[in-house]
Every structure is written in C-alpha cells, then in structure tokens.
Motif scaffolding. Structure first.
Motif, PDB file in Angstrom:
ATOM      1  N   TYR A 219       0.823  -1.203   0.000  1.00 39.38           N
ATOM      2  CA  TYR A 219       0.000   0.000   0.000  1.00 39.38           C
ATOM      3  C   TYR A 219       0.859   1.256   0.000  1.00 39.38           C
ATOM      4  CZ  TYR A 219      -3.612   3.289   1.283  1.00 39.38           C
ATOM      5  OH  TYR A 219      -4.466   4.346   1.309  1.00 39.38           O
ATOM      6  N   THR A 220       1.894   1.260   0.844  1.00 34.74           N
ATOM      7  CA  THR A 220       2.794   2.402   0.859  1.00 34.74           C
ATOM      8  C   THR A 220       3.839   2.200  -0.227  1.00 34.74           C
ATOM      9  OG1 THR A 220       2.580   2.307   3.236  1.00 34.74           O
ATOM     10  CG2 THR A 220       4.220   3.832   2.358  1.00 34.74           C
ATOM     11  N   GLU A 221       3.999   3.227  -1.049  1.00 38.86           N
ATOM     12  CA  GLU A 221       4.933   3.074  -2.153  1.00 38.86           C
ATOM     13  C   GLU A 221       6.372   3.080  -1.636  1.00 38.86           C
ATOM     14  OE1 GLU A 221       5.808   5.084  -6.465  1.00 38.86           O
ATOM     15  OE2 GLU A 221       4.242   5.881  -5.188  1.00 38.86           O
ATOM     16  N   VAL A 222       7.125   2.118  -2.050  1.00 41.19           N
ATOM     17  CA  VAL A 222       8.525   2.032  -1.649  1.00 41.19           C
ATOM     18  C   VAL A 222       9.331   1.810  -2.913  1.00 41.19           C
ATOM     19  CG1 VAL A 222      10.219   0.646  -0.408  1.00 41.19           C
ATOM     20  CG2 VAL A 222       7.985   1.061   0.606  1.00 41.19           C
ATOM     21  N   ARG A 223      10.448   2.505  -3.027  1.00 42.51           N
ATOM     22  CA  ARG A 223      11.286   2.265  -4.199  1.00 42.51           C
ATOM     23  C   ARG A 223      12.547   1.536  -3.781  1.00 42.51           C
ATOM     24  NH1 ARG A 223       9.247   4.516  -8.453  1.00 42.51           N
ATOM     25  NH2 ARG A 223       7.663   6.107  -8.137  1.00 42.51           N
ATOM     26  N   LEU A 224      13.172   0.944  -4.780  1.00 41.36           N
ATOM     27  CA  LEU A 224      14.333   0.121  -4.448  1.00 41.36           C
ATOM     28  C   LEU A 224      15.430   0.931  -3.762  1.00 41.36           C
ATOM     29  CD1 LEU A 224      14.850  -2.417  -7.344  1.00 41.36           C
ATOM     30  CD2 LEU A 224      14.332  -2.853  -4.948  1.00 41.36           C
ATOM     31  N   HIS A 225      15.568   2.228  -4.170  1.00 43.02           N
ATOM     32  CA  HIS A 225      16.656   2.993  -3.551  1.00 43.02           C
ATOM     33  C   HIS A 225      16.379   3.254  -2.073  1.00 43.02           C
ATOM     34  CE1 HIS A 225      14.798   7.027  -3.274  1.00 43.02           C
ATOM     35  NE2 HIS A 225      14.142   6.673  -4.363  1.00 43.02           N
ATOM     36  N   HIS A 226      15.102   3.298  -1.698  1.00 42.83           N
ATOM     37  CA  HIS A 226      14.775   3.390  -0.273  1.00 42.83           C
ATOM     38  C   HIS A 226      15.335   2.181   0.468  1.00 42.83           C
ATOM     39  CE1 HIS A 226      11.182   5.985  -1.565  1.00 42.83           C
ATOM     40  NE2 HIS A 226      12.042   6.769  -0.933  1.00 42.83           N
ATOM     41  N   LEU A 227      15.101   1.024  -0.133  1.00 47.07           N
ATOM     42  CA  LEU A 227      15.572  -0.204   0.493  1.00 47.07           C
ATOM     43  C   LEU A 227      17.091  -0.171   0.646  1.00 47.07           C
ATOM     44  CD1 LEU A 227      15.198  -3.082   1.498  1.00 47.07           C
ATOM     45  CD2 LEU A 227      15.191  -3.852  -0.863  1.00 47.07           C
ATOM     46  N   TYR A 228      17.749   0.277  -0.430  1.00 42.29           N
ATOM     47  CA  TYR A 228      19.212   0.369  -0.393  1.00 42.29           C
ATOM     48  C   TYR A 228      19.658   1.284   0.742  1.00 42.29           C
ATOM     49  CZ  TYR A 228      23.937   1.583  -1.851  1.00 42.29           C
ATOM     50  OH  TYR A 228      25.286   1.792  -1.866  1.00 42.29           O
TER      51      TYR A 228
END
Lengths: 352, 337
Positions: free
Chosen positions: B32-41
């Motif tokens: 539901y909450t948008e997360v991008r790969l760079h956030h994860l990084y």
C-alpha cells in the motif's frame, strides 16, 4: 418374513411393509425424544418441574413459567429438534448415495459452503450501525444456496468415470479447508460484533433461537423429510451400486441429482439456523443402521429421531454443564463425533 | 522437468535462491505504501541519515520483519510437509490436513484466554505442546491395530482430529468474545503486523530443525523405500521416525506460534520439489525449504492487493492457491494400498 406387517389400500395402489422391529425402535426413540424434550424444557437457569412443564404446555401453567417455557425454551428446543433431524436425514441420504459410511454433510464441506454464504450475507448486508439492512429471513436462503453450490462443486470435481466415494471425501476435505479460509476472510470484512455473532453461529449453537426461526425451519425440514420418505426407494436402489441399480430400473444419475438436492437442502437449511453442528450427520445414521439395518424406509425416520436427540442432548449439556457459561452444542457433538468417526475408520477397514 | 545430474541440481538450487531473493525484494517493495528500491538500499546501508522518513520506518519496522517471517514460516511448513509425506508415504500429508496446525492453534487460543500474561517464549512452547499432542494422536491412530491405517484413512482420521480441535477452539472463542478480536486475524494465518520479537523465540528451533532435517535426509531416503527394505538395509526405523516426528512438531508448532495456521504450503511445495529434484531427499528438503519460502512470500504479496487498501490474511491466499492443487492431487488418485 413373519416379522413384517403389510398394509395395502383396497385397490393395491399403495402398499407399505413395516418391520415390527423398526416400528418398535421408532416408537422407543420417539419416547426418548419426548422425555428429553420435557427434561430440557424443565432444566435451565430456573428449574421448572416436568409436571409443571406439561401443564404449561397444555395452557394451564403459571404466567412466569409460561413466559420462560414458551418464549425462551420452546423455540430453542424446537430448532434443536429440527436441526438434528435435518442433519441426520441429510447424512443418511449422503451415505446411501455414495455408498460410504464415512460421509456426512460437514466432512465433505457442504456445511462449510453454507457457512461462507451466511458470513458473506452478514458482511454484505450490515450497515454502519451494525444492523442488517435486509430481513434476516433471507439468511436461510443464503445458506441453502451456499450448501447446494458446494455440494455440486464437490460432486462434479470428484466425477471421473463415476464417483469414487473416497475421492469425493478427499475433495470435500480440501474444499472445506477453502471454505474455512473464505469464512474467516468475510468475518474480518464485517464489524467485530458481527464476527462474534458469526463465530458463535459457525460453532453450531441454537442459543437465541426465536419463534420466527421455528416458523422458517420447521416447514422446510418437514417438507424435505416427506420428500425424502417418498423417494426412499431410490436411495435403496442407489445403495445397491451402479450396475445393479441400473438393472432394477433406477435412473441413476437423475436420482443422484435429486438426492444431492435433498441432501444439500436439508444440510443448508439446518446450517442457516443452527450453524455448523458437526458430526451429527455422520453419527445418527450409523446408530440408526445398527438398530434397523439399512433399508431406508425405516432408517430415515429413525435417523431423524436420533439426530434430534443428539442435538437436543448436546444443547442441554452445553447449557447446564458449565453454567453460567453456555457452550455451543457443536462443541459437544464434535467431541463425541470425532472419536466415533475414527472408530468407524477402523471398523470399515476391517470389513473391506 | 526433473533434473537428473547433481551438478544441474546445484545450479537449479542457486536459481531457486535467486528467485527467493527477488521474491523477498518484491515483498519489501510492493504494498500500500509506495517504496522504491533505492529506499531499500538506503535502509540497508545508510540508515543513520534517514531516520525521519516514514518510508524508511515502514521498511524497517514492517516490511522487512514481515518478509523474514514469511521466509522462515514458509520454509518450515514446506519441510514439515516433506517429512510428513515421507513418513506416512501419503502424498496428501501435511500439518494442516493432519490437524497439527489445529492442535497448536487450540493450545494457543486457550493460553491467550486463560493466561494472558504469558511470554512469547512461553507461547512458543505452548504451540509446540499443541502440535505434539495432535501429532501423537494422529500417529497413535495411524499405528493402532494390526497393520495400522492406510494412508487414505490416516488422512481422514487427521481431518476428523482437525475438525475436533477447531470446533473446540471456536467453542473457547464463543465463551470469550474479547479474545476473538485478538486472535481472529492470527487464526486465519497471517504474517502481517508481527514484529521480529515474535520470530526471535522460535528462530533457534527453526534453524535447529532445518539442520536436523538436512542431517536425516539420507535416512529419509531409506525410509521411503518401505519399512521392510529400510530394515534390511540396516536403518534404525524407530529412531528415524521419532527424530522426524520431533522435527515436524518443531517446524509446524513453531510456524503456528509465529504466523497462525497457514494451510496447504505443506502439501503443495513438496510435490513441486520432488518434481524438480526427484526422490532424493538430500535435495528435496532444501528445495522445499526455498520454494516454501518463495510461495509464502508470493502469497503474502498477493494478499496485499486483493482488497486494497485492506489486507487478506495470507492463510486465505494459500487456501485459494492450494485448493485447486489439492483437488488435482485427489483426482489424480493412487492405489489405496
């Protein structure tokens, strides 16, 4: 065959053959049921003497007793009676139809199918104030549709060059797991108040039954019971097995569909009012078969009586054993029923 | 599609691990909450700079624990399924069908109601106890009589036990409506909203049981040839069976303690693993573990999108995925020997 009594109408249009032993058993069980009925009506939060109960039933009781018995206890007892009978007949038909003593409407998922539609019904038609926006009288229809739909799905999924009983049960078990999951999902969609209501109902309880319920369940069960009695010869034919049944002139597939409708109809109606009371549809026909053998003419009424006794007894226990708490009747029927089922697994193994 | 050579099995396993990594990333990013790969990084490598960001907190506090729990539970259920199917030589055996999940659930619900102050560690043991009780009942039933039950009848007995336990659970919940609210979501089987604190008490047992399963995999290979052959090959059947039984209880009981009764993973995954790796359990067990984790991750991801913005418990998803497979297996049929 001197033990049998035959009754004929004058022009031989109708004839019935009664087995004396069956008649004795049916009369006996009816008496047991009546006694249990009286006892159930008299025991509760306040004890009313059985004689007093009788008086009240015939309209000569005290006003206080009148209220307790007529508005609180009677509807509940009657719903238990009809629910037990309905489940038992449904189980008897199913066992005859697929020639498998281990079948029952709850094990093969018919009850679960009704559960899904009822919970869906409660979730869809509740408004923000947690009250139903359509009449609760439609709930049985929802249960009925769910039961019939699931019955047919199980039947057709297990059809592969005919019906193998064990395959039908396995697929039923698989689908009932699915129905449980869907039921939980729909329970969560609705408000928690509804979830509690749905949970009580799923466990199988006749708590809070009203006269409206009785008015709805009684005619349906009685009608289906009569239909079953009329067509019991077809069940007899079915129990002979495919080829034999065909050779004595039975319309095998057509009869099966008819029976499936009767069976799911009975189970669905019961579930709508009493929830998922488990294992009654399994146990009652077995006990009846012990007493009268497997001719369905006597087996069906006797199963119905035993089923009614089982559910009423379980309800009595549930009300009194852990007073002031009420344990749903379904808990007791499952506690007796599961070991009984396993016992049957052994017996049927040794025979084959 | 069975892989024949050992080398290819090794590569296949590496591929499976890669799929697992992808699924894990998907599980962290999608929702539901948008997360991008760079956030994860950033969360993984530069967290100290981003403490204020909502997204990062969601990743750290919700998504990562959730993915880890799904991996552990999925792997454990799948391995429990493999062991049970080998032990009973029944392709339909699994913790859910045999009532082991239901047993653990009953015990946990009873404890939530009557000893609300119990620690998470205690809860784990309660879950083990419930799983063990149910396994013992099913096992005893299976072994009663001269020859015991055929696989099919054992399945039926397990289903009856499961029905009994879940009826008792429902009965307990009827008496305690307050508890229903707490356990309803859990009872459907869910990996959502469970912090890592739920996983920690169980993790040592999981790891132990995974290692144990790998260690006895050679003996399982002997066991599935049938008891007589296994005996003549010098296998100590009773010992292997007992160890496998303990492992199953640990795996299934632990999974229920963390995520509630999740159905069908234990049935479905071993079949896929055997389709890939054949009958050699030294491969089937690790494959099942990885594939089980992947399946539960995927089920969990899809559970987020079905009735967005709300979530379906993942147990419902696995039931929806697993039932057609179960029906297929039941239709395929096998001799009732």
């Amino acid at each position: 065959m001197s033990k049998n009594k035959v009754f004929r109408t004058k022009n031989d249009r109708f004839s019935f053959m009664f087995d004396q032993k069956s008649i004795f058993n049916i009369v006996f069980m009816t008496c047991v049921l009546l006694v249990l009925f009286l006892v159930s009506a008299s025991i509760g939060e306040s004890f009313i003497h059985p004689l007093q109960v009788m008086k009240t039933l015939f309209g000569h009781g005290e006003p206080g007793d009148q209220l307790i018995i007529e508005t609180l206890r009677m509807p509940r007892l009657l719903v238990a009676l009809f629910a037990g009978a309905g489940l038992a007949i449904s189980g008897a038909i199913l066992q005859g139809m697929i020639k498998n003593p281990l079948a029952s409407p709850d094990i093969i998922g018919i009850t679960g199918g009704a559960g899904v539609t009822v919970v869906l019904f409660l979730a869809l038609f509740s408004n923000d104030n947690h009250s139903l926006i359509v009449s609760v009288q439609w709930m049985p229809l929802a249960a009925f549709l769910g039961a019939v739909a699931l019955g047919f799905i199980v039947y057709f999924l297990s059809y592969k060059n005919g019906i193998s009983p064990i395959r039908l049960i396995l697929i039923g078990i698989g689908l009932s797991t699915l129905t449980q999951a869907l039921t939980t999902m729909f329970m969560m969609l609705g408000p928690i108040h509804r979830a509690a209501q749905a949970n009580l109902w799923l466990t199988g309880s006749v708590n809070g039954a009203s006269w409206t319920d009785v008015q709805l369940i009684a005619p349906v069960i009685i009608l289906l019971f009569l239909l079953t009695l009329v067509s019991f010869r077809k069940v007899n034919a079915q129990t002979l097995g495919g080829e034999l049944a065909l050779s004595i002139g039975a319309h095998l597939q057509r009869d099966r569909i008819l029976m499936l409708i009767l069976c799911t109809g009975l189970a669905g109606t019961t579930v709508a009012f009493a929830g998922g009371i488990g294992f009654v549809g399994l146990m009652a026909p077995h006990m009846a078969r012990r007493l009268v053998g497997s001719s369905y003419g006597a087996l069906i009424p006797l199963s119905a009586l035993i089923g009614a006794i089982l559910v009423m007894g379980a309800d009595l226990l549930g009300r009194t054993a852990f007073s002031p708490h009420e344990v749903p009747a379904g808990v007791f029927t499952a506690t007796i029923g599961a070991p009984y089922f396993i016992y049957l697994l052994y017996k049927s193994k040794n025979r084959s | 599609m069975e892989i024949k050579t050992t080398k290819m099995k090794g590569w296949g396993f590496v591929a499976a691990i890669l799929v697992l990594c992808l699924a894990t990333m998907g599980s962290i990013v999608l929702g539901y909450t948008e997360v991008r790969l760079h956030h994860l990084y950033e969360v993984l490598f530069h967290f100290e700079h981003f403490k204020e960001s909502n997204t990062h907190i969601i990743i750290l506090e919700a998504r990562i624990p959730r993915a880890l729990i799904a991996i552990c539970v999925g792997a454990s259920l799948a391995i429990a399924g493999v062991l049970m199917q080998a032990l009973t030589r029944n392709p339909l055996a699994s913790p859910s069908i045999f009532g082991i999940n239901a047993g653990a659930s009953l015990f946990i619900v009873a404890v939530v109601i009557y000893i609300p102050s119990i620690s998470l560690q205690g809860m784990t043991w309660v879950s083990f106890a419930g799983a063990a009780a149910a396994s013992l009942i099913v096992y005893t039933i299976g072994g009663l009589g001269r020859e015991g039950l055929t696989p099919l009848r054992l399945t039926l007995a397990g289903a009856a036990i499961a029905a009994l336990f879940s009826s008792l659970t429902q009965g307990l919940l009827v008496l305690n409506e307050k508890a229903l609210d707490e356990v309803l979501f859990w009872l459907a089987g869910s990996v959502q909203g469970r912090g890592l604190q739920y996983l920690y008490p169980v993790l040592p047992y999981f790891i132990g049981a995974w290692a144990g399963s790998l260690l006895i995999s050679r003996h399982i290979n002997i066991l599935i040839m049938g008891e007589d052959i296994a005996q003549s090959l010098g296998g100590r059947i009773a010992v292997i069976k007992a160890i496998a039984g303990i492992l199953i209880v640990g795996l299934a009981g632990g999974a229920v303690a963390v995520a509630g009764p999740i159905v069908f993973i234990g049935i479905v995954v071993p079949h896929f693993a055997r389709a890939i790796a054949g009958q050699d359990h030294r491969w089937v067990i690790p494959y099942s573990g990885v594939l089980g984790a992947v399946l539960l991750l995927l089920a969990d991801i899809s559970a987020r999108f079905i009735i967005m913005p709300e979530e379906v418990p993942v147990g419902v998803m696995t039931a929806i995925i697993g039932t057609p497979f179960f029906v297929y297996l039941a239709r395929k049929g096998w001799k009732e020997s």
